[in-house]
Design an enzyme around this catalytic site. Structure first.
Site, PDB file in Angstrom:
ATOM      1  N   LYS A   1     -42.101  34.376  98.649  1.00 41.68           N
ATOM      2  CA  LYS A   1     -43.148  34.110  97.659  1.00 41.68           C
ATOM      3  C   LYS A   1     -43.017  35.011  96.433  1.00 41.68           C
ATOM      4  O   LYS A   1     -43.065  34.534  95.304  1.00 41.68           O
ATOM      5  CB  LYS A   1     -44.543  34.288  98.291  1.00 41.68           C
ATOM      6  CG  LYS A   1     -44.871  33.185  99.263  1.00 41.68           C
ATOM      7  CD  LYS A   1     -46.183  32.499  99.010  1.00 41.68           C
ATOM      8  CE  LYS A   1     -46.405  32.036  97.620  1.00 41.68           C
ATOM      9  NZ  LYS A   1     -47.146  30.776  97.517  1.00 41.68           N
TER      10      LYS A   1
ATOM     11  N   GLU B   1     -53.429  37.288  93.472  1.00 38.31           N
ATOM     12  CA  GLU B   1     -53.449  36.236  92.452  1.00 38.31           C
ATOM     13  C   GLU B   1     -54.899  35.891  92.120  1.00 38.31           C
ATOM     14  O   GLU B   1     -55.792  36.091  92.931  1.00 38.31           O
ATOM     15  CB  GLU B   1     -52.838  34.941  93.005  1.00 38.31           C
ATOM     16  CG  GLU B   1     -51.342  34.896  93.065  1.00 38.31           C
ATOM     17  CD  GLU B   1     -50.853  33.580  93.642  1.00 38.31           C
ATOM     18  OE1 GLU B   1     -51.687  32.683  93.903  1.00 38.31           O
ATOM     19  OE2 GLU B   1     -49.644  33.449  93.829  1.00 38.31           O
TER      20      GLU B   1
ATOM     21  N   HIS C   1     -53.539  22.436 105.896  1.00 34.80           N
ATOM     22  CA  HIS C   1     -52.194  22.474 105.333  1.00 34.80           C
ATOM     23  C   HIS C   1     -51.296  21.350 105.843  1.00 34.80           C
ATOM     24  O   HIS C   1     -50.091  21.370 105.634  1.00 34.80           O
ATOM     25  CB  HIS C   1     -51.542  23.844 105.546  1.00 34.80           C
ATOM     26  CG  HIS C   1     -52.387  24.975 105.006  1.00 34.80           C
ATOM     27  ND1 HIS C   1     -52.627  25.124 103.663  1.00 34.80           N
ATOM     28  CD2 HIS C   1     -53.076  25.949 105.627  1.00 34.80           C
ATOM     29  CE1 HIS C   1     -53.431  26.163 103.484  1.00 34.80           C
ATOM     30  NE2 HIS C   1     -53.726  26.684 104.663  1.00 34.80           N
TER      31      HIS C   1
ATOM     32  N   ARG D   1     -36.106  20.839 100.361  1.00 30.70           N
ATOM     33  CA  ARG D   1     -35.695  19.807 101.316  1.00 30.70           C
ATOM     34  C   ARG D   1     -36.212  18.446 100.835  1.00 30.70           C
ATOM     35  O   ARG D   1     -37.001  18.371  99.902  1.00 30.70           O
ATOM     36  CB  ARG D   1     -36.333  20.100 102.678  1.00 30.70           C
ATOM     37  CG  ARG D   1     -37.855  20.156 102.565  1.00 30.70           C
ATOM     38  CD  ARG D   1     -38.583  20.212 103.873  1.00 30.70           C
ATOM     39  NE  ARG D   1     -40.006  19.960 103.674  1.00 30.70           N
ATOM     40  CZ  ARG D   1     -40.917  20.870 103.397  1.00 30.70           C
ATOM     41  NH1 ARG D   1     -40.572  22.142 103.272  1.00 30.70           N
ATOM     42  NH2 ARG D   1     -42.186  20.536 103.229  1.00 30.70           N
TER      43      ARG D   1
HETATM   44  C1  MV4 Z   1     -53.836  29.190  96.410  1.00 32.09           C
HETATM   45  C2  MV4 Z   1     -55.067  28.496  96.382  1.00 32.09           C
HETATM   46  C3  MV4 Z   1     -55.987  28.864  95.425  1.00 32.09           C
HETATM   47  N1  MV4 Z   1     -55.697  29.869  94.564  1.00 32.09           N
HETATM   48  N2  MV4 Z   1     -53.611  30.191  95.523  1.00 32.09           N
HETATM   49  C4  MV4 Z   1     -52.176  27.244 100.427  1.00 32.09           C
HETATM   50  C5  MV4 Z   1     -50.824  27.272 101.020  1.00 32.09           C
HETATM   51  C6  MV4 Z   1     -49.969  28.005 100.091  1.00 32.09           C
HETATM   52  N3  MV4 Z   1     -48.781  27.253  99.870  1.00 32.09           N
HETATM   53  C7  MV4 Z   1     -50.751  28.189  98.858  1.00 32.09           C
HETATM   54  N4  MV4 Z   1     -52.075  27.763  99.114  1.00 32.09           N
HETATM   55  C8  MV4 Z   1     -53.084  27.948  98.221  1.00 32.09           C
HETATM   56  N5  MV4 Z   1     -52.889  28.908  97.296  1.00 32.09           N
HETATM   57  C9  MV4 Z   1     -54.530  30.496  94.633  1.00 32.09           C
HETATM   58  N6  MV4 Z   1     -54.275  31.491  93.798  1.00 32.09           N
HETATM   59  C10 MV4 Z   1     -55.271  27.483  97.318  1.00 32.09           C
HETATM   60  C11 MV4 Z   1     -54.271  27.210  98.244  1.00 32.09           C
HETATM   61  C12 MV4 Z   1     -54.549  26.159  99.185  1.00 32.09           C
HETATM   62  C13 MV4 Z   1     -53.787  24.967  99.197  1.00 32.09           C
HETATM   63  C14 MV4 Z   1     -52.747  24.738  98.319  1.00 32.09           C
HETATM   64  C15 MV4 Z   1     -52.015  23.576  98.358  1.00 32.09           C
HETATM   65  C16 MV4 Z   1     -52.331  22.591  99.263  1.00 32.09           C
HETATM   66  C17 MV4 Z   1     -53.362  22.774 100.137  1.00 32.09           C
HETATM   67  C18 MV4 Z   1     -54.107  23.964 100.121  1.00 32.09           C
HETATM   68  C19 MV4 Z   1     -55.157  24.134 101.022  1.00 32.09           C
HETATM   69  C20 MV4 Z   1     -55.870  25.299 101.017  1.00 32.09           C
HETATM   70  C21 MV4 Z   1     -55.558  26.311 100.104  1.00 32.09           C
END
Ligand code: MV4
Length: 531
Positions: A124, A208, A243, A300
Site C-alpha cells: 500500500k 489518510e 469487501h 490480474r
Molecule cells: C478507504 C475508505 C474511505 N476512506 N480509505 C476498503 C478496502 C481497501 N481496499 C480500501 N478501503 C477503503 N478505504 C479512505 N481514506 C473506504 C474503504 C472502503 C471500501 C473501499 C472500496 C470498496 C469497498 C469498501 C468498503 C468499505 C470501506
C-alpha cells in the site's frame, strides 16, 4: 506502433485455477485455437473446467495450499506437458510476484504483469508513493508509515478528522480503522498496529483522510510489452458486502465522458509508473463532489471483467494472451487509443449463500440448473447440473451478466433473466438481486460502498413479495409447462420425481406469482421443484 518486444507464439496454456474463471480462460483458448490444459483438486475432478479442457491434471487434495497454490508443482507440470504459458485467473497464484518470477525463470510465460509490478502494487505505501510521484491523485494523507503515536496525532491534525488508519502492507480492508477525533486515536493506533502485525507480519501503519460514503469505481487497463497502455473505461463496483462485490456495472451511472477521460488518464499513468503490462485494474474512490483518489491496483483479470467486455466489445482474455505473446494490442486498439462504452452492462454474482440467513454458506449438489438465455444475456457459470458445491472454495458459482442499450433496458433484462434462472439443491443470492432491482436507490443509480450493508441492516431489501406483483400470464404458463415437462422427463428417467430432500430449503429465484401462476403451479407442477 512499431514492435520491439520479442514475440513468442503460444500453442498451449495451463490454467492454474478452477470454477468459472477456469472455464472463461479455456473458452478464450479455444477461440484462439490454443490448447487449454487445467489443473484440478480431488473434489474438482469432475467439475466443468475438467470437462471442457483439452487436458486435465490432478494437482492435490481439496485444501488450496496442497493443490491450487502449489506454484512449483504447477510450473513443473507446465514444463512437463509443454505448455508455453500459465494463466493464473484471479485469486490463488494470480498476484504472487514470486510465482510470476518463477514462471519466467522456468521459461514459461506468466499471463499477467511483470513480477516487479505485482510487488509494487502489493504494498500500500509503496504503490501510494509511486502514484504520488507519477501525479496520480491519491487520498490526502501521509507518504510514509507513522513512527509513533505522537507522529500519528500530528498527522491526523494536519489532515483533519475523520481520518483512516491503514496497514502499510495491507489491502482488502484488514487493519483499517476510522478515527473520528483525537480521543479515539491512541486506542485505534495500537489496535491497528497489532492487527497489521497479525495479518501481514508487518505492523507499519499510515494515515489518510477518511472519505465519507464514496463510490468504488475502477478502471480497466491493458498494457502491451512495448509499454503502450490503454484504458477500457470504468466499472461501478460500489455494491459490496464485507469487501465482497455483489453487483458490478459498466459504465458507472455517474461517470460521463469528461470524468471517464480523466480517470482513464490517471489509470494509464498509474500503470505506466510501474512498467505494467497485460490486464489490470486501477481502483479509485469517487466522492460525492466528483473527486477521485487512487486506492490500489489489482494486477490480474478480475471477476467483473465481463461488464467491460460487453460495453467495449473487447475480449480481455484474448488481449491478455496476445500481449503475453509479445504482440501489440489487437483490434480496436490497433487503430484507437480510446473507446467509449456502448450501452450498459450489469453483472450479479450468484453465490451459494442464503442472503436472508446472514449469508450462511449453502453447499450441496446442484440438482437442477437452467441458465437464462435471450437477448443481452451472458452466463459465466463454473458448475454444471449434478455438480457439487463444496465448502472448500469461494462460494461464487456463477455470474449472470446482461447488456442493454441503456441502464433501464439492462435492468429489465436482468430481472427477466433472474426469473428464468433456476438453480436447485443449493440456496443462492438470486432473491437478493430481485429485491435490489425493486429498490428505488439502486434503480436511480444512487450507490455507495456502504449502501448494501445499510439496506440489509435496515431490512430494506426483503425477498420480493410473491403475491403482490404482477406477472405476465404467458410467462406463468410457460413456466408451469416447463416444470411439468421436466417432471415427466425425470419420471421417465426413473429418478426422484422432483421433490426436494426433506428439510432442504427451496433454492434459486423467488419468482413473482399471481393467482394465475399459483393455480398453474398447483395443477401442473404439484408442489414439485418449481419454487
Ligand atoms: C478507504 C475508505 C474511505 N476512506 N480509505 C476498503 C478496502 C481497501 N481496499 C480500501 N478501503 C477503503 N478505504 C479512505 N481514506 C473506504 C474503504 C472502503 C471500501 C473501499 C472500496 C470498496 C469497498 C469498501 C468498503 C468499505 C470501506
Amino acid at each position: 506502433m512499431t514492435s520491439t518486444a520479442k514475440e513468442r507464439s503460444i500453442r498451449k496454456i495451463l490454467v492454474a485455477n478452477r470454477g468459472e474463471i477456469a472455464v472463461r480462460v479455456l473458452r478464450g483458448c479455444a477461440d484462439l485455437g490454443i490448447r487449454g490444459a487445467v489443473v484440478y483438486s480431488e473434489p474438482d475432478r469432475a467439475a466443468l473446467p475438467v470437462v471442457l479442457a483439452d487436458e486435465a491434471y490432478p494437482i492435490g487434495p481439496a485444501a488450496s495450499r496442497e493443490s491450487y497454490l502449489r506454484g512449483d508443482a504447477i510450473i513443473d507440470l507446465a514444463v512437463r506437458i509443454g505448455a508455453d504459458a500459465i494463466h493464473p485467473g484471479y485469486g490463488f497464484l494470480s498476484e504472487n510476484a514470486e510465482f510470476a518470477a518463477a514462471c519466467r525463470d522456468a521459461g514459461v510465460l506468466f499471463i499477467g504483469p511483470p513480477p516487479e509490478a505485482i510487488a509494487i502494487m502489493g504494498s500500500k505505501v509503496e504503490s501510494r508513493r509511486r502514484m504520488m510521484d507519477a501525479g496520480v491523485p491519491v487520498v490526502p494523507g501521509g507518504r510514509d508509515p507513522l513512527a509513533d503515536l505522537d507522529a500519528a496525532a500530528a498527522a491526523a491534525e494536519a489532515i483533519g478528522y475523520p481520518v483512516m488508519l491503514k496497514a502499510a502492507a495491507g489491502g482488502g480492508g484488514k487493519g483499517m480503522r476510522r478515527i473520528d477525533g483525537p480521543d479515539d486515536l491512541p486506542g485505534s493506533y495500537r489496535a491497528a498496529r497489532s492487527e497489521a502485525a497479525a495479518s501481514f507480519g508487518d505492523d507499519a501503519v499510515y494515515l489518510e483522510k477518511y472519505i465519507v460514503e464514496p463510490r468504488h469505481v475502477e478502471i480497466q487497463v491493458l498494457g502491451d510489452a512495448n509499454g503502450r497502455v490503454v484504458s477500457l473505461g470504468e466499472r461501478e463496483c460500489s455494491l459490496q458486502r464485507r469487501h465482497q462485490k455483489v453487483v458490478e456495472e459498466a459504465p458507472s451511472p455517474v461517470v460521463g465522458p469528461e470524468l471517464r477521460r480523466r480517470m482513464g488518464e490517471a489509470a494509464i499513468r498509474a500503470a505506466e509508473a510501474v512498467g505494467y503490462t497485460n490486464a489490470g485494474t486501477v481502483e479509485f474512490l469517487l466522492d460525492a463532489s466528483g473527486e477521485f483518489y487512487f486506492l490500489e491496483m489489482n494486477t490480474r483479470l478480475q471477476v467483473e471483467h465481463p461488464v467491460t467486455e460487453l460495453v467495449t466489445g473487447v475480449d480481455l482474455v484474448e488481449q491478455q494472451i496476445r500481449v503475453a505473446e509479445g504482440k501489440p494490442l489487437g483490434p480496436p486498439f490497433d487503430e484507437h487509443d480510446w473507446i467509449e462504452p456502448r450501452g450498459h452492462a450489469i453483472e450479479v454474482r450468484v453465490y451459494a449463500e442464503s442472503p436472508y440467513r446472514g449469508f450462511t454458506p449453502s453447499p450441496g449438489r446442484i440438482d437442477l440448473l437452467r441458465l437464462p438465455e435471450g437477448p443481452g444475456v451472458r452466463n459465466d457459470c463454473g458448475v454444471a447440473e449434478g455438480g457439487e458445491v463444496t465448502i472448500h472454495y469461494d462460494p461464487m458459482v456463477s455470474k449472470l451478466i446482461v447488456w442493454g442499450r441503456d441502464r433501464t433496458q439492462a435492468m429489465a433484462r436482468l430481472d427477466r433473466a433472474l426469473v428464468e434462472l433456476r438453480m436447485e439443491g443449493i440456496e443462492t443470492t438470486v432473491p437478493l438481486f430481485r429485491a435490489l432491482l425493486r429498490d428505488e436507490d439502486f434503480r436511480a443509480g444512487r450507490l455507495d460502498i456502504a449502501m448494501l450493508d445499510r439496506k440489509l441492516a435496515a431490512g430494506e431489501l426483503p425477498p420480493p413479495d410473491p403475491a403482490a406483483e404482477g406477472e405476465p400470464p404467458d410467462l406463468a404458463l410457460i413456466a408451469a409447462a416447463l416444470a411439468h415437462h421436466e417432471r415427466a422427463l425425470r419420471r421417465a428417467a426413473g429418478t426422484a420425481d422432483g421433490e426436494r430432500e426433506p428439510g432442504q430449503a427451496p433454492a434459486g429465484g423467488t419468482r413473482r406469482r399471481t393467482a394465475w401462476s399459483w393455480a398453474g403451479r398447483r395443477e401442473a407442477v404439484g408442489g414439485g421443484s418449481w419454487s
